[in-house]
Design a protein around this motif. Sequence first.
Motif, short mmCIF file in Angstrom:
data_model
loop_
_atom_site.label_atom_id
_atom_site.label_comp_id
_atom_site.label_asym_id
_atom_site.label_seq_id
_atom_site.Cartn_x
_atom_site.Cartn_y
_atom_site.Cartn_z
N ALA A 1 0.83 -1.21 0.00
CA ALA A 1 0.00 0.00 0.00
C ALA A 1 0.86 1.26 0.00
O ALA A 1 0.57 2.22 -0.73
CB ALA A 1 -0.94 0.00 1.20
N VAL A 2 1.92 1.26 0.79
CA VAL A 2 2.81 2.43 0.82
C VAL A 2 3.41 2.66 -0.56
O VAL A 2 3.41 3.78 -1.07
CB VAL A 2 3.92 2.25 1.89
N LEU A 3 3.91 1.60 -1.18
CA LEU A 3 4.52 1.75 -2.51
C LEU A 3 3.50 2.12 -3.58
O LEU A 3 3.79 2.95 -4.46
CB LEU A 3 5.24 0.46 -2.90
N LEU A 4 2.32 1.52 -3.53
CA LEU A 4 1.30 1.82 -4.55
C LEU A 4 0.95 3.30 -4.57
O LEU A 4 0.73 3.88 -5.62
CB LEU A 4 0.04 0.98 -4.30
N PHE A 5 0.92 3.91 -3.40
CA PHE A 5 0.54 5.32 -3.31
C PHE A 5 1.72 6.25 -3.11
O PHE A 5 1.57 7.37 -2.65
CB PHE A 5 -0.52 5.51 -2.22
N TRP A 6 2.92 5.79 -3.48
CA TRP A 6 4.11 6.63 -3.39
C TRP A 6 4.12 7.55 -4.60
O TRP A 6 4.65 7.25 -5.65
CB TRP A 6 5.37 5.75 -3.38
N TYR A 7 3.51 8.72 -4.44
CA TYR A 7 3.32 9.64 -5.56
C TYR A 7 4.57 10.46 -5.90
O TYR A 7 4.64 11.05 -6.96
CB TYR A 7 2.20 10.63 -5.25
N HIS A 8 5.53 10.50 -5.02
CA HIS A 8 6.67 11.40 -5.23
C HIS A 8 7.78 10.73 -6.04
O HIS A 8 8.94 10.83 -5.71
CB HIS A 8 7.19 11.90 -3.89
N SER A 9 7.40 10.07 -7.09
CA SER A 9 8.37 9.38 -7.93
C SER A 9 8.56 10.16 -9.22
O SER A 9 7.59 10.56 -9.86
CB SER A 9 7.87 7.97 -8.25
N ARG A 10 9.80 10.39 -9.57
CA ARG A 10 10.10 11.05 -10.84
C ARG A 10 10.03 10.07 -12.00
O ARG A 10 9.78 10.45 -13.12
CB ARG A 10 11.49 11.67 -10.80
N ALA A 11 10.32 8.83 -11.70
CA ALA A 11 10.37 7.81 -12.76
C ALA A 11 8.97 7.37 -13.14
O ALA A 11 8.16 7.04 -12.29
CB ALA A 11 11.17 6.61 -12.27
N MET A 12 8.71 7.40 -14.40
CA MET A 12 7.43 6.92 -14.92
C MET A 12 7.72 5.80 -15.91
O MET A 12 8.58 5.93 -16.77
CB MET A 12 6.68 8.04 -15.64
N LEU A 13 7.00 4.68 -15.75
CA LEU A 13 7.12 3.60 -16.72
C LEU A 13 6.23 3.87 -17.92
O LEU A 13 6.54 3.48 -19.03
CB LEU A 13 6.74 2.27 -16.07
N TRP A 14 5.10 4.52 -17.66
CA TRP A 14 4.17 4.88 -18.73
C TRP A 14 3.28 6.01 -18.24
O TRP A 14 3.19 6.30 -17.06
CB TRP A 14 3.31 3.68 -19.16
N SER A 15 2.65 6.62 -19.19
CA SER A 15 1.65 7.65 -18.92
C SER A 15 0.44 7.31 -19.77
O SER A 15 0.59 6.95 -20.94
CB SER A 15 2.21 9.02 -19.30
N ILE A 16 -0.73 7.38 -19.18
CA ILE A 16 -1.94 7.01 -19.93
C ILE A 16 -2.77 8.25 -20.23
O ILE A 16 -2.76 9.21 -19.47
CB ILE A 16 -2.77 5.95 -19.17
N PRO A 17 -3.49 8.22 -21.33
CA PRO A 17 -4.39 9.34 -21.65
C PRO A 17 -5.48 9.48 -20.58
O PRO A 17 -5.84 8.50 -19.92
CB PRO A 17 -5.01 8.94 -23.00
N ARG A 18 -5.97 10.66 -20.43
CA ARG A 18 -6.97 10.94 -19.40
C ARG A 18 -8.19 10.03 -19.52
O ARG A 18 -8.72 9.54 -18.52
CB ARG A 18 -7.38 12.41 -19.43
N ALA A 19 -8.66 9.77 -20.74
CA ALA A 19 -9.83 8.90 -20.92
C ALA A 19 -9.56 7.50 -20.39
O ALA A 19 -10.44 6.87 -19.78
CB ALA A 19 -10.22 8.84 -22.40
N VAL A 20 -8.35 7.01 -20.57
CA VAL A 20 -7.98 5.70 -20.04
C VAL A 20 -7.93 5.77 -18.52
O VAL A 20 -8.31 4.82 -17.82
CB VAL A 20 -6.64 5.21 -20.64
N GLY A 21 -7.48 6.90 -17.99
CA GLY A 21 -7.47 7.10 -16.54
C GLY A 21 -8.86 7.03 -15.95
O GLY A 21 -9.08 6.41 -14.90
N TRP A 22 -9.83 7.64 -16.62
CA TRP A 22 -11.22 7.57 -16.13
C TRP A 22 -11.74 6.14 -16.21
O TRP A 22 -12.51 5.70 -15.36
CB TRP A 22 -12.12 8.53 -16.91
N THR A 23 -11.31 5.40 -17.24
CA THR A 23 -11.69 3.99 -17.35
C THR A 23 -11.10 3.21 -16.19
O THR A 23 -11.78 2.35 -15.60
CB THR A 23 -11.23 3.41 -18.70
N ALA A 24 -9.85 3.50 -15.84
CA ALA A 24 -9.23 2.84 -14.68
C ALA A 24 -10.01 3.15 -13.40
O ALA A 24 -10.21 2.26 -12.55
CB ALA A 24 -7.77 3.26 -14.54
N ASP A 25 -10.47 4.40 -13.26
CA ASP A 25 -11.29 4.75 -12.09
C ASP A 25 -12.58 3.92 -12.06
O ASP A 25 -13.00 3.45 -11.00
CB ASP A 25 -11.66 6.24 -12.11
N ALA A 26 -13.20 3.76 -13.21
CA ALA A 26 -14.43 2.97 -13.28
C ALA A 26 -14.16 1.51 -12.92
O ALA A 26 -14.95 0.87 -12.20
CB ALA A 26 -15.06 3.08 -14.68
#
Length: 189
Positions: free
Chosen positions: A51-76
């Motif tokens: 849980a700590v790692l999943l919500f570790w937001y202060h990471s500069r490294a990104m493996l991928w970035s998703i479009p906002r529409a895909v983000g809303w799908t992930a929320d759903a």
Amino acid sequence: MSRGLTPPELVNTAEWLLWIVSWLLVAMWSDRAVARASNQLGYRVLNVVGAVLLFWYHSRAMLWSIPRAVGWTADAIAAVGFLFTWWARIHLGKLWSSQVTRKAHHPIVDTGPYGIVRHPIYTGLSLATIATMALHGTPAGVAGGLLLIAGYYAKARVEERFLREQLGTAAYDGYARRVPMLIPSFRHG
């Protein structure tokens, strides 16, 4: 330097917080345990670190970035996972416990979501975790998500052993033959 959270990430965080707070609020709605599984530390460590790692937001490294529409799908998808956990929690009623326990007069529950998978709460949480991992796209988020899912699986295995002991091997094995552990089967028969 940390990146700002996207609107879908903010909604996802709110979904998790709502689920956690609501889950804790109804934790008292449970019968007293008459037996408790030993050695529950392993899955707890996996879940806390995950849980700590999943919500570790202060990471500069990104493996991928998703479009906002895909983000809303992930929320759903995460919301569907949380709703599945709540269906299971309500269906269990006073038999539910945050720990692996047996209540007095505890039957094998094989109806509702427990007729789809034997551990629907972990199935729903896994779905929400996968959606959250996809949304964040960080190495820490992926590691945390995988640790959480490993923790859900480890707890399910502890429950399986404990329930076989407590409720009878033959009865529980019959249930296990009919209903998959965590991933629904779409086969008929």
